[in-house]
Each structure stands twice: as structure tokens, then as C-alpha cells.
Design a protein around this motif. Sequence first.
Motif, short mmCIF file in Angstrom:
data_model
loop_
_atom_site.label_atom_id
_atom_site.label_comp_id
_atom_site.label_asym_id
_atom_site.label_seq_id
_atom_site.Cartn_x
_atom_site.Cartn_y
_atom_site.Cartn_z
N ARG A 224 -9.39 1.85 -9.31
CA ARG A 224 -8.88 2.62 -8.17
C ARG A 224 -7.37 2.43 -8.11
O ARG A 224 -6.86 1.62 -7.32
N PRO A 225 -6.65 3.17 -8.92
CA PRO A 225 -5.19 3.01 -8.96
C PRO A 225 -4.51 3.67 -7.77
O PRO A 225 -5.09 4.50 -7.07
N TYR A 226 -3.25 3.29 -7.57
CA TYR A 226 -2.38 3.92 -6.59
C TYR A 226 -1.35 4.75 -7.34
O TYR A 226 -1.20 4.63 -8.56
N PRO A 227 -0.61 5.61 -6.67
CA PRO A 227 0.34 6.47 -7.39
C PRO A 227 1.31 5.69 -8.27
O PRO A 227 1.63 6.14 -9.38
N GLY A 228 1.74 4.52 -7.82
CA GLY A 228 2.74 3.77 -8.57
C GLY A 228 2.21 3.00 -9.76
O GLY A 228 2.99 2.51 -10.59
N ASN A 229 0.87 2.86 -9.87
CA ASN A 229 0.33 2.10 -11.01
C ASN A 229 -0.80 2.82 -11.73
O ASN A 229 -1.57 2.20 -12.48
N ALA A 230 -0.90 4.12 -11.54
CA ALA A 230 -1.97 4.88 -12.19
C ALA A 230 -1.88 4.78 -13.71
O ALA A 230 -2.91 4.87 -14.41
N PHE A 231 -0.68 4.57 -14.24
CA PHE A 231 -0.50 4.45 -15.68
C PHE A 231 -1.27 3.26 -16.26
O PHE A 231 -1.57 3.21 -17.45
N LYS A 232 -1.58 2.28 -15.40
CA LYS A 232 -2.25 1.07 -15.88
C LYS A 232 -3.66 1.34 -16.40
O LYS A 232 -4.16 0.58 -17.24
N VAL A 233 -4.29 2.38 -15.93
CA VAL A 233 -5.66 2.66 -16.37
C VAL A 233 -5.67 2.94 -17.87
O VAL A 233 -6.40 2.31 -18.65
N GLN A 234 -4.85 3.89 -18.29
CA GLN A 234 -4.79 4.20 -19.72
C GLN A 234 -4.16 3.05 -20.51
O GLN A 234 -4.58 2.76 -21.64
N GLY B 84 -3.35 -8.93 -15.11
CA GLY B 84 -2.43 -7.94 -14.58
C GLY B 84 -3.08 -6.75 -13.91
O GLY B 84 -2.38 -5.80 -13.52
N VAL B 85 -4.40 -6.78 -13.77
CA VAL B 85 -5.11 -5.60 -13.23
C VAL B 85 -5.90 -5.91 -11.96
O VAL B 85 -6.39 -4.99 -11.31
N ALA B 86 -6.00 -7.19 -11.59
CA ALA B 86 -6.84 -7.55 -10.44
C ALA B 86 -6.32 -8.82 -9.79
O ALA B 86 -5.44 -9.51 -10.32
N LEU C 93 0.82 -1.21 0.00
CA LEU C 93 0.00 0.00 0.00
C LEU C 93 0.86 1.26 0.00
O LEU C 93 0.47 2.28 -0.59
N ASP C 94 1.99 1.21 0.65
CA ASP C 94 2.89 2.36 0.70
C ASP C 94 4.23 2.03 0.03
O ASP C 94 5.23 2.72 0.25
N GLY C 95 4.23 0.99 -0.79
CA GLY C 95 5.47 0.53 -1.39
C GLY C 95 5.53 0.72 -2.89
O GLY C 95 4.95 1.66 -3.44
N HIS C 96 6.19 -0.21 -3.56
CA HIS C 96 6.37 -0.17 -5.00
C HIS C 96 5.16 -0.84 -5.64
O HIS C 96 4.99 -2.05 -5.54
N GLN C 97 4.32 -0.06 -6.30
CA GLN C 97 3.00 -0.55 -6.72
C GLN C 97 2.88 -0.81 -8.22
O GLN C 97 1.77 -1.06 -8.71
N ARG C 98 3.97 -0.81 -8.94
CA ARG C 98 3.91 -0.86 -10.40
C ARG C 98 3.11 -2.06 -10.93
O ARG C 98 2.35 -1.92 -11.89
N ILE C 99 3.28 -3.22 -10.33
CA ILE C 99 2.63 -4.41 -10.86
C ILE C 99 1.27 -4.68 -10.22
O ILE C 99 0.62 -5.69 -10.57
N HIS C 100 0.81 -3.81 -9.36
CA HIS C 100 -0.35 -4.16 -8.54
C HIS C 100 -1.70 -3.78 -9.16
O HIS C 100 -1.78 -3.20 -10.24
N ALA C 101 -2.76 -4.14 -8.44
CA ALA C 101 -4.12 -4.10 -8.98
C ALA C 101 -4.69 -2.69 -9.05
O ALA C 101 -4.43 -1.84 -8.20
N ILE C 102 -5.52 -2.49 -10.07
CA ILE C 102 -6.30 -1.26 -10.20
C ILE C 102 -7.79 -1.55 -10.12
O ILE C 102 -8.61 -0.63 -10.03
#
Length: 332
Positions: free
Chosen positions: A301-311, A264-266, A141-150
Motif C-alpha cells: 500500500r504505497p503512498y504517492p512519494g514512495n510508489a516507486f518502491k513497489v517495482q 526498507g519497506v516496513a 502521511l502528508d509529507g515527504h514519503q520517499r523512505i517510508h513503508a509500503i
Amino acid sequence: MQSIFYDRARDVNHAIELAREPGAKFIGGGTNLLDLYKSGIEKPVRLVDVSRLALSRIEALPDGGLRIGAMATNTAVATSPLVRQRYRVLSEALLNGATTQLRNMATVGGNLLQRTRCYYFTDPAFSHCNKRDPGSGCDALDGHQRIHAILGASEHCIATHPSDMAVALAALDAVVLLQGPDGERQVPLVDFHRLPEDHPEIDTVIRPGELITAVELPPMPFARNSHYLKVRDRASYAFALVSVAAAVDLEHGSIRDVRIALGGVAHKPWRAAEAETLLRGQAVSSELLARAGEAAVNGARPYPGNAFKVQLAQRAVVRALQTVIRKSGGQP
């Protein structure tokens, strides 16, 4: 040192009987379980070897569907003429999923039961992981979120499911066949994996002692017109940042039927039902496909580290649909 017992199952009923012991685990190819055991994440007290059970056949069903045995290797499924001709997206997903060496060992049943590849789950150095230690928190939640769920995540876990095969199966309306102490049952693939909610330590709806015996695919003629798109950080068998399995039934420039699932999204393969509904019965256009891409990630509901995943997911859906439509002779 923790003791561990090993038994080789003679048949399905014997395997189920051996697995009644709390802490028992079935093992097929072992490509995921053994890694987690060596790192101390999984701690089985008994391994029940099911790799030699007669569950590896890939056979056509009378209704035009397909039954794939749980012990069929990923290589056997990916290269099966029946799969390549009738359900192309499944073959493509498996070939994109892992190296030949892993595909030769990994089984269909084991693939469905993969645990997440979240950094914070697989590395015991991180002490806060609700999936590994319920109630301890979530370092992601406060870490490296690149691969995580949106999509579909909770405040207890934002991990994603790693399988490529399962995404294709979700798009193909697959059904998982199970046999356990209480008999046989069937579970739609889209319901087999769970969202994390309050219990992220529970990945699937499988019951204690139940064994996956097969996966069945219903007849779906338009699955010949299908495609698996995988977007990853490197081409060399990395896990998907976003993936899309798409199949389209195109008639005279209009979409008669469609299936879309995302990976890769959930926490589970994500069936894009809203996007499918939007597309059915509509004439193909660039604008329509763009709207479908947006619908596929509605509620993200993205996090700062994976917000790019939405687009990224929106564009991946559009590209996968375009690929299938063009192969079918349609536009755009």
C-alpha cells in the motif's frame, strides 16, 4: 536540566536489577541512543552500561548453528570466519550497514533495538509523530514519503526499520535470547519487531527490564549460498530504500529451499513467505523469479512519494535471487 543517572552493570543479573526503575535504558555502544538523547527524543532517567558484560563471544553450537553474543560488535560479527563461511548474507549486510567507526562501536543487541530514522520522528520540530508522542498524528502521511513503508503500515505510522543486520537475521531464522525479571525466553527474530498498528511507539516485544543476551542462528548449510542486496540513494552508507537478504538451496536446477527477507519497506524486517512458498520445488526460470518478486510485495500500500518502491522491491528480489543462483552455478 533533567537529571540522569549512570550505572555500570557488573553482570547480567545486576543489569536487570538496575533496569527495574521506570525510564531506565541499557546502553552498549550508544550509536543510536545517544543521538536520540541529545535531540530530546529519548529521555532516559538512568543509563545502565552493559558494554563490559561478558556477552561478546561468537561461537559454534553443537548442532551446527551459531550463537552471537549481544555485546559482539558489528565489526566482529562481519569479519568472523564462522559468519563469513556459514552465513555470508549476515556479513554482507553488516558491511553495507555503516562506516567502520560505527561498526566498531555498535553492538548486535543495540542494532536490533534501533529506533526508526523517519525524518518526522527524529526531528522535534515536527510536532505530529505518533511514535514520539502517541495520539498526536503522523506528519509523514502528508509529507515527504520517499523512505517510508509500503508493507505493514497503518494510518498511525508509515516509518521503516533501519537495520540491515536484522534483515539478514530474519532470512536466517534467527532467534533472540532475552533475560529479564521473569527469567529467560527466546523470540524468533521475525516476531521480535512489531508492526505499528495502533501503537507505533512500541517497536519490539521486549518487556520492561529485559536484556538481549545473544542471537542464535540455526544450522542452515545453504546459507553459504546467500547474498545481501542494498539499494540506496548513495553508496556512502545511506539507509536502504529497499534491501533484500536471500539464500537459496539449489539442486539440479531446482530450488529445494529458499529464504527471502526485505528491508526498507516496513516497520520491521519483512519476511517474504509467499515468495518463498512459490519458489520451493520449482525449476529456476526468469519467469519464476519475476513471479517471486511480485509475490514478495503482494498487498503493498504505497503512498504517492514512495510508489516507486513497489517495482524497485520486485526487481531487487529478482536480482538478489539471480546473484545467489549464478554463484551456485545455476541459471539464469
